[in-house]
Design a protein around this motif. Structure first.
Motif, short mmCIF file in Angstrom:
data_model
loop_
_atom_site.label_atom_id
_atom_site.label_comp_id
_atom_site.label_asym_id
_atom_site.label_seq_id
_atom_site.Cartn_x
_atom_site.Cartn_y
_atom_site.Cartn_z
N LEU A 25 35.48 34.22 36.26
CA LEU A 25 36.82 33.80 35.84
C LEU A 25 37.67 34.98 35.38
N SER A 26 37.06 35.91 34.66
CA SER A 26 37.80 37.10 34.22
C SER A 26 38.24 37.91 35.42
N GLY A 27 37.33 38.12 36.37
CA GLY A 27 37.68 38.87 37.56
C GLY A 27 38.77 38.19 38.37
N CYS A 28 38.67 36.88 38.53
CA CYS A 28 39.72 36.14 39.25
C CYS A 28 41.04 36.22 38.51
N ILE A 75 42.06 38.72 36.64
CA ILE A 75 42.59 40.07 36.89
C ILE A 75 43.18 40.15 38.29
N VAL A 76 42.47 39.61 39.27
CA VAL A 76 42.95 39.65 40.66
C VAL A 76 44.27 38.88 40.78
N LEU A 77 44.33 37.69 40.20
CA LEU A 77 45.55 36.88 40.30
C LEU A 77 46.71 37.52 39.53
N TYR A 78 46.42 38.05 38.35
CA TYR A 78 47.47 38.74 37.59
C TYR A 78 48.01 39.92 38.40
N GLY A 128 38.56 43.85 38.63
CA GLY A 128 38.52 42.44 38.99
C GLY A 128 37.42 42.13 40.00
N HIS A 129 37.36 42.93 41.04
CA HIS A 129 36.33 42.70 42.06
C HIS A 129 34.93 42.97 41.52
N LEU A 130 34.80 43.98 40.66
CA LEU A 130 33.49 44.27 40.07
C LEU A 130 33.02 43.11 39.20
N ILE A 140 33.90 39.92 39.48
CA ILE A 140 33.56 38.81 40.37
C ILE A 140 32.20 39.04 41.02
N PHE A 141 31.97 40.25 41.51
CA PHE A 141 30.71 40.59 42.20
C PHE A 141 29.50 40.39 41.27
N TYR A 142 29.55 40.99 40.09
CA TYR A 142 28.41 40.87 39.18
C TYR A 142 28.32 39.48 38.54
N GLY A 143 29.42 38.79 38.42
CA GLY A 143 29.39 37.40 37.96
C GLY A 143 28.62 36.52 38.92
#
Length: 191
Positions: A152-155, A157-160, A94-96, A98-101
């Motif tokens: 959005l995908s990373g967020c 994953i983080v929220l899930y 998730g963080h990866l 968000i970071f690369y996004g």
């Protein structure tokens, strides 16, 4: 027609000219760069003081980059600390994302700013090519949309991860959730 609003095509740069936006960005960029320079100078001064007292190592630029800058850059790009966590492996991905996004969105923004200033300074006759709107398959849109999807995908994953198994996800505060939802809202408005 509402009083005072002309009809016809809406042109954003006539509502809020680019140079106002760029002036604000330049001020905050200079503030950030000044902070970085002050911090690096203090760090460098402390390294020099340590080497004079025998507590520190060499302070040559090459060794500084090899010993400090390169390992930190690699660690940041790989997100090594997140991958060390075996109990919560999902958080790493998730963080990866968000970071690369955000990195992809930064590239898209830099291309847009470059095109705007190329049009203003050098090529006003190319305004049709250099200025928005661009097609959906232009480089700017691809970088921006891929970056937005990654964020959005990373967020997601983080929220899930945060809401599905709170014991394994670790301690989370109200501010963590609000920040994540603000990032989601900001990205959604950017599409």
């Amino acid at each position: 027609m509402i009083q005072g609003i002309p009809s016809g095509e809406i042109i954003f740069r006539e509502f809020l000219p680019y140079h106002y936006i760029d002036a604000a960005v330049a001020i905050f960029t200079l503030l950030a760069l000044t902070s970085i320079i002050v911090g690096v100078r203090k760090f460098w001064r402390n390294l020099n003081e340590g080497s004079k007292t025998g507590q520190g190592g060499s302070t040559s630029i090459g060794k500084f980059i090899k010993s400090y800058v390169w390992p930190v850059a690699v660690q940041i790009l790989k997100h090594e600390k997140f991958s060390d966590c075996e109990a919560n492996k999902l958080r790493y991905y998730g963080h990866l994302a968000i970071f690369y996004g955000f990195g992809l969105c930064l590239v898209a923004t830099a291309i847009v700013a470059g095109c705007i200033w190329l049009e203003i300074l050098l090529f006003p006759q190319w305004a049709e090519f250099l200025l928005p709107p661009w097609s959906l398959f232009s480089v700017v849109k691809l970088f921006g949309n891929l970056g937005g999807i990654a964020i959005l995908s990373g967020c997601g994953i983080v929220l899930y991860n945060r809401y599905s198994d709170q014991d394994r996800a670790g301690v989370s505060t109200y501010y963590d959730s609000v920040f994540t939802w603000v990032v989601v809202a900001a990205v959604l408005t950017g599409f």
